[in-house]
Design an enzyme around this catalytic site. Sequence first.
Site, PDB file in Angstrom:
ATOM      1  N   THR A  43      34.328  37.058  44.357  1.00  0.00           N
ATOM      2  CA  THR A  43      35.542  37.544  43.706  1.00  0.00           C
ATOM      3  C   THR A  43      36.234  38.580  44.582  1.00  0.00           C
ATOM      4  O   THR A  43      35.580  39.278  45.343  1.00  0.00           O
ATOM      5  CB  THR A  43      35.238  38.165  42.335  1.00  0.00           C
ATOM      6  OG1 THR A  43      36.462  38.607  41.741  1.00  0.00           O
ATOM      7  CG2 THR A  43      34.292  39.340  42.422  1.00  0.00           C
ATOM      8  N   ALA A  44      37.511  38.654  44.470  1.00  0.00           N
ATOM      9  CA  ALA A  44      38.267  39.720  45.136  1.00  0.00           C
ATOM     10  C   ALA A  44      39.051  40.512  44.099  1.00  0.00           C
ATOM     11  O   ALA A  44      39.972  41.250  44.431  1.00  0.00           O
ATOM     12  CB  ALA A  44      39.179  39.151  46.202  1.00  0.00           C
ATOM     13  N   SER A  45      38.695  40.339  42.866  1.00  0.00           N
ATOM     14  CA  SER A  45      39.271  41.080  41.751  1.00  0.00           C
ATOM     15  C   SER A  45      40.776  41.245  41.836  1.00  0.00           C
ATOM     16  O   SER A  45      41.515  40.293  41.701  1.00  0.00           O
ATOM     17  CB  SER A  45      38.585  42.433  41.598  1.00  0.00           C
ATOM     18  OG  SER A  45      37.237  42.256  41.318  1.00  0.00           O
ATOM     19  N   HIS A  46      41.200  42.460  42.106  1.00  0.00           N
ATOM     20  CA  HIS A  46      42.625  42.796  42.034  1.00  0.00           C
ATOM     21  C   HIS A  46      43.336  42.694  43.382  1.00  0.00           C
ATOM     22  O   HIS A  46      44.466  43.133  43.501  1.00  0.00           O
ATOM     23  CB  HIS A  46      42.790  44.201  41.457  1.00  0.00           C
ATOM     24  CG  HIS A  46      42.064  44.367  40.153  1.00  0.00           C
ATOM     25  ND1 HIS A  46      42.471  43.730  38.999  1.00  0.00           N
ATOM     26  CD2 HIS A  46      40.949  45.042  39.837  1.00  0.00           C
ATOM     27  CE1 HIS A  46      41.632  44.027  38.028  1.00  0.00           C
ATOM     28  NE2 HIS A  46      40.706  44.829  38.505  1.00  0.00           N
ATOM     29  N   ARG A 103      39.631  31.791  42.334  1.00  0.00           N
ATOM     30  CA  ARG A 103      40.237  31.558  43.652  1.00  0.00           C
ATOM     31  C   ARG A 103      39.761  30.231  44.225  1.00  0.00           C
ATOM     32  O   ARG A 103      38.581  29.876  44.123  1.00  0.00           O
ATOM     33  CB  ARG A 103      39.916  32.700  44.605  1.00  0.00           C
ATOM     34  CG  ARG A 103      40.595  33.980  44.167  1.00  0.00           C
ATOM     35  CD  ARG A 103      40.055  35.187  44.910  1.00  0.00           C
ATOM     36  NE  ARG A 103      40.461  36.377  44.209  1.00  0.00           N
ATOM     37  CZ  ARG A 103      41.518  37.109  44.538  1.00  0.00           C
ATOM     38  NH1 ARG A 103      42.262  36.774  45.556  1.00  0.00           N
ATOM     39  NH2 ARG A 103      41.832  38.174  43.837  1.00  0.00           N
TER      40      ARG A 103
END
Length: 163
Positions: A43-46, A103
């Site tokens: 994940t790369a969140s925000h 993503r």
Amino acid sequence: QIKYGTAGFRDLSDNILEIAGKIGVGLSVLAENCEDRIGIMITASHNPSEYNGVKIVDQHGEMISLQDEKIMEIIVNSKAETLKNLRDTVFHSYTLIIGYDTRETCPEIVKRIVDGAGTIRPVNVEEYGKITTPELHYLTFSKENNYLNCLKEIKLNNNIKKA
């Protein structure tokens, strides 16, 4: 040189894809001290959509230690030839618990991590697909190894909260 920050490895998706196999190798090394169970969240969140990342949690569902972060940095930034020496060490199998966000690069990152991990030692993969980071922490922590029931419980609780 890529660094492991408070939220794991984060960079452009292409760069994460490039190091994903080495991340798998590193996970195999870390699993020796994690009761043969380790979790990763892709994940790369925000961050913007062209980014992705890999967050690693230990068998307690907690962030890995600073020492383990340094081990991961050394492995990820090593040349592939150097990592071949790790294959000479006999490791027993372990379980890699995987979750990711929406993503589009997540499935390929997962594949490369699993492939890299498998070059060092046998790995049992439990892939839960699109889950939240707290769900991954909980699934990794579960000592009963009954992850599917834990996930169902989390999903049920989420549905109750929405009702």
